[in-house]
Structures are given as C-alpha cells and as structure tokens.
Design a protein around this motif. Structure first.
Motif: not given
Length: 54
Positions: A16-17, A11-14
């Motif tokens: 970005v991280f 997902d987007i959080s993974h």
C-alpha cells in the motif's frame, strides 16, 4: 530499508505504501512533464513577441 535488500518483506503495508508513493510521484511527474512541454510549445509558437494580452 529498501526493496533491493534481501530482508525486505512484501506484506500488505509495504504494498500500500509503495503503491501510494509511486502513484503520487507519477501524478507529480505527469504534471511537471505537461507544464514543461506546454511552455516549450508556447515559446516555440509565439508570434511577434509582444505581451499585450497580459
């Protein structure tokens, strides 16, 4: 949890991280590589061996 485990959800959080992590690691790696190459070059081209300029 690691990306090679089948339950990993991109997902987007993974994204970005992991992007920020690899960006930071690449900057650190490039800096270390530059310092090592420059020190090897300076050591190889040293003439005389005196440190009068320090």
């Amino acid at each position: 949890m690691f990306p090679f485990i089948f339950e990993w959800a991109w997902d987007i959080s993974h994204l970005v991280f992991m992007g920020a992590l690899w960006y930071a690691l690449s900057i650190i790696g490039a800096g270390l590589t530059y310092c090592i190459i420059k020190s090897l070059y300076d050591t190889a081209t040293q003439e005389g061996g005196d440190n009068a300029h320090h």
